[in-house]
Write a protein that holds these residues in place. Structure first.
Motif, mmCIF file in Angstrom:
data_model
loop_
_atom_site.group_PDB
_atom_site.id
_atom_site.type_symbol
_atom_site.label_atom_id
_atom_site.label_comp_id
_atom_site.label_asym_id
_atom_site.label_seq_id
_atom_site.Cartn_x
_atom_site.Cartn_y
_atom_site.Cartn_z
ATOM 1 N N VAL A 90 0.863 -1.227 -0.048
ATOM 2 C CA VAL A 90 0.064 -0.018 -0.146
ATOM 3 C C VAL A 90 0.783 1.425 -0.093
ATOM 4 C CG1 VAL A 90 -1.820 -0.971 1.215
ATOM 5 C CG2 VAL A 90 -0.253 -0.064 2.435
ATOM 6 N N SER A 146 -4.005 -0.117 -6.356
ATOM 7 C CA SER A 146 -4.007 -0.703 -4.853
ATOM 8 C C SER A 146 -4.956 -1.897 -4.843
ATOM 9 C CB SER A 146 -4.704 0.694 -4.162
ATOM 10 O OG SER A 146 -6.132 0.835 -4.453
ATOM 11 N N LEU A 149 -8.566 -0.802 -2.919
ATOM 12 C CA LEU A 149 -8.331 -1.021 -1.677
ATOM 13 C C LEU A 149 -9.856 -0.351 -1.002
ATOM 14 C CD1 LEU A 149 -6.758 -1.885 0.823
ATOM 15 C CD2 LEU A 149 -5.731 0.269 0.925
ATOM 16 N N THR A 153 -12.498 -2.597 1.169
ATOM 17 C CA THR A 153 -13.053 -2.005 2.582
ATOM 18 C C THR A 153 -14.617 -2.026 2.531
ATOM 19 O OG1 THR A 153 -11.150 -0.595 2.866
ATOM 20 C CG2 THR A 153 -12.945 0.100 4.116
#
Ligand code: SF4
Length: 232
Positions: A90, A146, A149, A153
């Protein structure tokens, strides 16, 4: 814990670049003009490389490999590129001071320096308010894929509300969602029944620059060429 991974089937990819565009839209990546591209400032987190081999054109989409032994992490002086608890590589934007060492040390060349993004500007402005002698410096920030991401989430929150783990197929990256040929598979490598685990079990599965031992989480299914190009 989840262990996210991606497998890209080069037999299915037709080089349409829908994945690149979807990623730009999802991740708010600035689309730069031709002049900037000529100066090497193209902005994308997944590019589609093109190879001409005789009568054939071969395509290879290249996002971040999310290496387990990430060469980018070793050289960042401020820990702005690091592994999270699920093993994803990340980028911590507000730590980045723009040295670009990580990009130079990435063998896959998947990091992009965003000149238009001033992640540090707020911090600098605050310092300037406290001390008028401080000049506000505007500097860009390093960016990269990413594995969406933000989508991970969101999927995690929904699954936790329902008291279960994220199911296979619930977490789909933006590039995967638009691929018309299902060339991109993404999922939890800890789930033995997942699509991505099945893809990675194929004898065609390989890693880019395997000899560097970066242990990428993104792998490819090798393209199988028909001896007769006319039959492809
Ligand atoms: Fe290949 Fe799918 Fe990307 Fe199109 S969207 S370039 S088929 S991976």
């Amino acid at each position: 814990d989840y262990k996210w991974g991606m497998a890209i089937d080069l037999n299915a990819c037709i080089g349409c670049a829908a994945c690149t565009i979807a990623c730009q839209a999802e991740n708010n990546i600035p689309v730069v003009g031709k002049e900037e591209v000529a100066r090497g400032r193209s902005m994308h987190w997944i590019r589609v490389d093109r190879y001409v081999a005789g009568p054939r054109t071969l395509f290879q989409p290249v996002p971040c490999m999310h290496c387990e032994h990430a060469p980018c992490e070793e050289v960042c002086p401020v820990g702005a590129t690091m592994h999270d608890s699920e093993g994803l590589n990340v980028q911590v934007y507000n730590r980045c001071i723009g040295t670009r060492f990580c990009s130079n040390n990435c063998p896959y060349k998947v990091r992009r320096f965003n000149f238009l993004q001033y992640a540090n500007q707020q911090v600098e402005s605050l310092k300037a308010l406290q001390n008028p002698e401080v000049t506000v410096r505007r500097r860009g920030v390093m960016e990269k894929c990413s594995y969406c991401l933000q989508r991970i989430t969101r999927a995690r929150i929904e699954a936790e509300k329902a008291g279960r783990r994220i199911r296979d197929g619930e977490m789909v990256t933006a590039c995967q969602a638009v691929c018309p040929t299902r060339a991109i598979r993404f999922g939890d490598l800890n789930d033995p029944a997942s699509d991505v685990v099945a893809a990675k079990a194929s004898p065609l599965d390989y890693h880019l620059l395997e000899e560097l031992n970066t242990r990428p989480r993104t792998s490819y299914l090798r393209r199988v060429l028909n001896p007769d190009p006319e039959l492809e």
